[in-house]
Design an enzyme around this catalytic site. Structure first.
Site, mmCIF file in Angstrom:
data_model
loop_
_atom_site.group_PDB
_atom_site.id
_atom_site.type_symbol
_atom_site.label_atom_id
_atom_site.label_comp_id
_atom_site.label_asym_id
_atom_site.label_seq_id
_atom_site.Cartn_x
_atom_site.Cartn_y
_atom_site.Cartn_z
ATOM 1 N N ARG A 189 0.804 -1.222 0.000
ATOM 2 C CA ARG A 189 0.000 0.000 0.000
ATOM 3 C C ARG A 189 0.840 1.277 0.000
ATOM 4 N NH1 ARG A 189 -1.999 -2.044 5.421
ATOM 5 N NH2 ARG A 189 -0.914 -0.877 7.042
ATOM 6 N N ARG A 193 6.660 6.257 -6.807
ATOM 7 C CA ARG A 193 6.351 7.188 -7.911
ATOM 8 C C ARG A 193 7.618 7.748 -8.530
ATOM 9 N NH1 ARG A 193 3.144 10.612 -3.903
ATOM 10 N NH2 ARG A 193 1.190 9.456 -3.718
ATOM 11 N N ARG A 266 -2.204 -5.180 17.882
ATOM 12 C CA ARG A 266 -0.989 -4.395 18.174
ATOM 13 C C ARG A 266 -1.488 -3.087 18.766
ATOM 14 N NH1 ARG A 266 3.989 -5.820 18.666
ATOM 15 N NH2 ARG A 266 4.861 -3.938 17.709
ATOM 16 N N ARG A 297 7.814 6.975 15.298
ATOM 17 C CA ARG A 297 7.730 8.305 14.695
ATOM 18 C C ARG A 297 7.452 9.369 15.743
ATOM 19 N NH1 ARG A 297 2.078 7.997 11.208
ATOM 20 N NH2 ARG A 297 0.774 7.715 13.026
ATOM 21 N N GLU A 322 5.797 7.824 19.273
ATOM 22 C CA GLU A 322 4.948 6.629 19.211
ATOM 23 C C GLU A 322 5.787 5.364 19.356
ATOM 24 O OE1 GLU A 322 2.483 6.620 15.722
ATOM 25 O OE2 GLU A 322 1.465 8.476 16.323
ATOM 26 N N TYR A 370 -8.928 -3.449 10.141
ATOM 27 C CA TYR A 370 -8.379 -2.102 10.134
ATOM 28 C C TYR A 370 -9.137 -1.265 9.108
ATOM 29 C CZ TYR A 370 -5.757 2.073 10.022
ATOM 30 O OH TYR A 370 -5.450 3.412 10.105
ATOM 31 N N ASP A 372 -9.804 2.686 7.790
ATOM 32 C CA ASP A 372 -9.549 4.120 7.881
ATOM 33 C C ASP A 372 -10.876 4.818 8.172
ATOM 34 O OD1 ASP A 372 -6.830 4.656 7.653
ATOM 35 O OD2 ASP A 372 -6.830 4.354 5.483
HETATM 36 P P1 FAD Z 1 -13.570 3.706 17.445
HETATM 37 O O1 FAD Z 1 -13.205 5.086 17.085
HETATM 38 O O2 FAD Z 1 -12.550 2.881 18.134
HETATM 39 O O3 FAD Z 1 -14.881 3.774 18.374
HETATM 40 C C1 FAD Z 1 -15.363 2.665 19.098
HETATM 41 C C2 FAD Z 1 -15.838 3.177 20.435
HETATM 42 O O4 FAD Z 1 -16.503 2.115 21.138
HETATM 43 C C3 FAD Z 1 -14.714 3.646 21.352
HETATM 44 O O5 FAD Z 1 -14.889 4.979 21.700
HETATM 45 C C4 FAD Z 1 -14.819 2.728 22.561
HETATM 46 O O6 FAD Z 1 -14.516 3.376 23.786
HETATM 47 C C5 FAD Z 1 -16.282 2.303 22.506
HETATM 48 N N1 FAD Z 1 -16.540 1.064 23.227
HETATM 49 C C6 FAD Z 1 -15.875 -0.110 23.101
HETATM 50 N N2 FAD Z 1 -16.393 -0.997 23.963
HETATM 51 C C7 FAD Z 1 -17.394 -0.399 24.619
HETATM 52 C C8 FAD Z 1 -18.276 -0.809 25.664
HETATM 53 N N3 FAD Z 1 -18.202 -2.021 26.209
HETATM 54 N N4 FAD Z 1 -19.193 0.072 26.131
HETATM 55 C C9 FAD Z 1 -19.244 1.335 25.630
HETATM 56 N N5 FAD Z 1 -18.410 1.781 24.655
HETATM 57 C C10 FAD Z 1 -17.512 0.913 24.158
HETATM 58 N N6 FAD Z 1 -7.840 6.494 9.854
HETATM 59 C C11 FAD Z 1 -7.633 7.384 8.857
HETATM 60 O O7 FAD Z 1 -8.494 7.543 7.971
HETATM 61 N N7 FAD Z 1 -6.493 8.161 8.829
HETATM 62 C C12 FAD Z 1 -5.529 8.065 9.775
HETATM 63 O O8 FAD Z 1 -4.522 8.769 9.717
HETATM 64 C C13 FAD Z 1 -5.724 7.124 10.838
HETATM 65 N N8 FAD Z 1 -4.794 6.963 11.807
HETATM 66 C C14 FAD Z 1 -4.982 6.050 12.792
HETATM 67 C C15 FAD Z 1 -4.004 5.886 13.758
HETATM 68 C C16 FAD Z 1 -4.160 4.944 14.766
HETATM 69 C C17 FAD Z 1 -3.114 4.767 15.829
HETATM 70 C C18 FAD Z 1 -5.322 4.129 14.781
HETATM 71 C C19 FAD Z 1 -5.511 3.066 15.834
HETATM 72 C C20 FAD Z 1 -6.306 4.291 13.824
HETATM 73 C C21 FAD Z 1 -6.145 5.240 12.823
HETATM 74 N N9 FAD Z 1 -7.130 5.427 11.850
HETATM 75 C C22 FAD Z 1 -6.920 6.336 10.840
HETATM 76 C C23 FAD Z 1 -8.376 4.644 11.857
HETATM 77 C C24 FAD Z 1 -9.522 5.331 12.613
HETATM 78 O O9 FAD Z 1 -9.173 5.512 13.959
HETATM 79 C C25 FAD Z 1 -10.777 4.460 12.501
HETATM 80 O O10 FAD Z 1 -11.156 4.379 11.160
HETATM 81 C C26 FAD Z 1 -11.989 4.958 13.285
HETATM 82 O O11 FAD Z 1 -11.640 5.344 14.570
HETATM 83 C C27 FAD Z 1 -13.000 3.847 13.366
HETATM 84 O O12 FAD Z 1 -14.137 4.274 14.080
HETATM 85 P P2 FAD Z 1 -14.978 3.218 14.934
HETATM 86 O O13 FAD Z 1 -16.214 3.930 15.347
HETATM 87 O O14 FAD Z 1 -15.091 1.948 14.208
HETATM 88 O O15 FAD Z 1 -14.044 2.876 16.193
HETATM 89 N N1 UDP Z 2 6.590 1.652 6.181
HETATM 90 C C1 UDP Z 2 7.971 1.657 6.197
HETATM 91 N N2 UDP Z 2 8.625 2.832 6.397
HETATM 92 C C2 UDP Z 2 7.980 3.997 6.581
HETATM 93 C C3 UDP Z 2 6.566 4.008 6.542
HETATM 94 C C4 UDP Z 2 5.908 2.805 6.336
HETATM 95 O O1 UDP Z 2 8.578 0.621 6.053
HETATM 96 O O2 UDP Z 2 8.644 5.032 6.778
HETATM 97 C C5 UDP Z 2 5.910 0.352 5.991
HETATM 98 C C6 UDP Z 2 5.441 -0.274 7.306
HETATM 99 O O3 UDP Z 2 5.628 -1.674 7.202
HETATM 100 C C7 UDP Z 2 3.965 0.019 7.321
HETATM 101 C C8 UDP Z 2 3.632 -0.053 5.829
HETATM 102 O O4 UDP Z 2 4.756 0.515 5.185
HETATM 103 O O5 UDP Z 2 3.245 -0.925 8.060
HETATM 104 C C9 UDP Z 2 2.396 0.677 5.437
HETATM 105 O O6 UDP Z 2 2.551 2.043 5.746
HETATM 106 P P1 UDP Z 2 1.388 2.892 6.328
HETATM 107 O O7 UDP Z 2 1.826 4.270 6.482
HETATM 108 O O8 UDP Z 2 0.160 2.573 5.547
HETATM 109 O O9 UDP Z 2 1.355 2.261 7.768
HETATM 110 P P2 UDP Z 2 0.249 2.057 8.836
HETATM 111 O O10 UDP Z 2 -1.017 2.690 8.329
HETATM 112 O O11 UDP Z 2 0.253 0.576 8.923
HETATM 113 O O12 UDP Z 2 0.822 2.752 10.017
#
Ligand code: FAD
Ligand code: UDP
Length: 390
Positions: A189, A193, A266, A297, A322, A370, A372
């Protein structure tokens, strides 16, 4: 008398809400918004002390800090983009992370800027020739067969130098496993380029809500009953009795009392610090791609929402390092583990979920996937369309 008895029974049987929505993240909040528009009454609960799920931001030193990790909204889905922009305007943030390998800086994703920095090549033809020569060894080793793991896939995609400096250490820190034990698709993913373009995403639309994600969530949940600090499992029967149907966005294994076993994740530990300088690293995201630096990062949150000279309007900044770690019960479950063991465990829970008639499972925890943000919203809109049709 009989009429009165009938009325009383009706009142007791009638639920207060059409939907109980467990989890106030983007899935639950989007569904609630659409249900309200369709005239349905919803109660949204969350066990956390705030609404918004993982997109929630905390205000620190006048800066929106992405408490659960940096969130950049990006999509090519016009309907989703129009939907979120109808609630709050989005800014022009474009994700252009920089990689720091032992003090050497490289642009990401892999593009002409990276190739120039790595090898001094200036034209696409020179860069293609260099990448091809780097790939030749692994190509002959594979002899036509598909790459079996992330290391083989990365070498085939970009060759040895980029793999060793920008991929190997970062990936092994992020996933806690050797690149030879990880599936090939993870690295596919990342864009490659032969143009000078540091935009990390290929999507048409990208940005951050002006004023932060909390505003988006406030708009979604406006006029809807909500309860925070409310764990569904602490009051399961009372809460279930309140509504006709449930939209459940928590972990699916917990819903079924872990009867087949626990799903694994994770997680990420954030070390957040206020710095007494207006501009700490000059970019929102810097990846540390060597194996020795313990974090993956550093995020400097202000760069998501202020650009150019405006960065200097606030004399302070907030950064988060992180650390990617193995998940233990009690920690935040972030990334589902992509292996056969967890996939087949999830399939067992999903079979139970598919047989529910009054409970709908959605979002990243209930679907153990997972997602977004944009696909999460898309899925919630899709469920709302089906469910609220009549
Ligand atoms: P969540 O936001 O997790 O909401 C679920 C909710 O359910 C939580 O608030 C939780 O507390 C609640 N819950 C769980 N169990 C219970 C219970 N028993 N009782 C009451 N409440 C409960 N997406 C992007 O598009 N761009 C990004 O850059 C991006 N970065 C990310 C970075 C990280 C570290 C992570 C983990 C995710 C990232 N995402 C990103 C993904 C994004 O967070 C998710 O797409 C989005 O949060 C999903 O929404 P959700 O409602 O499914 O889950
Ligand atoms: N990755 C890497 N170097 C970087 C950024 C990303 O090797 O500087 C790899 C890493 O394995 C990561 C994958 O590319 O899991 C996909 O990148 P992305 O940014 O989509 O990572 P994620 O959303 O999993 O954090």
């Amino acid at each position: 008398m009989q009429k009165l008895l009938y009325l009383c029974t009706l009142l007791v049987c009638m639920s207060q809400y059409d939907y109980l929505i467990v989890g106030a993240g983007l899935f639950g909040a989007t569904f609630a918004f659409k249900a309200k528009m369709a005239g349905k009454k919803c109660l949204v609960i969350d066990k956390r002390e705030h609404l918004g799920g993982n997109v929630y931001c905390e205000r620190v030193a006048g800066i929106n800090v992405h408490k659960y990790g940096a969130h950049i909204f990006h999509t090519s889905n016009r309907a989703v983009w129009d939907f979120v922009n109808s609630l709050v305007p989005f800014n022009r943030y474009t994700n252009c992370p920089v990689a720091n390998y032992k003090g050497e800086l490289y642009n990401l994703p892999f593009n002409m800027n990276t190739f120039y920095q790595m090898w001094g090549v200036r034209t696409p033809d020179e860069a293609i020739a260099k990448v091809e020569s780097q790939k030749s060894k692994v190509k002959s080793m594979l002899n036509g067969r598909e790459p079996r793991n992330l290391e083989e896939q990365a070498l085939l995609l970009v060759g040895k130098d980029i793999y060793e400096k920008l991929i190997k250490g970062y990936t092994e820190k992020q996933w806690g496993r050797s690149c030879t034990e990880l599936p090939a698709f993870i690295i596919r993913r990342l864009p490659l380029r032969f143009v000078y373009d540091n935009n990390y995403f290929n999507d048409f639309y990208q940005g951050i809500p002006v004023g932060g994600y909390n505003l988006l969530v406030e708009q979604l949940l406006e006029g809807i009953d909500t309860r925070t600090n409310c764990d569904f499992f602490a009051h399961r029967s009372e809460l279930t009795a309140l509504a006709d149907k449930i939209i459940y966005t928590g972990p699916i294994d917990r819903f079924y009392d872990f009867r087949f076993g626990k799903l694994e994740y994770r997680t990420v530990r954030f070390e957040t610090e206020i710095k007494d300088t207006p501009n700490y690293q000059g970019n929102a995201v810097i990846n540390y791609t060597d194996r020795e630096t313990p974090f993956t990062r550093i995020i400097e949150h202000k760069h998501f929402e202020s650009f150019g000279q405006a960065v200097y309007d606030n004399p302070k900044t907030v950064i988060s390092r992180e650390y990617s770690t193995e998940w233990q019960p009690g920690m935040e479950p972030y990334y589902p583990v992509n292996d056969n063991k967890n996939a087949s465990l999830y399939a067992q829970y999903k079979a139970l979920a598919d047989n529910e008639s009054k409970v709908f499972f959605g979002g990243r925890l209930a679907e153990y996937k997972y997602y977004d943000m944009a696909p999460t919203i898309e899925q919630a809109l899709c469920l709302a369309d089906k469910e609220l049709k009549e």
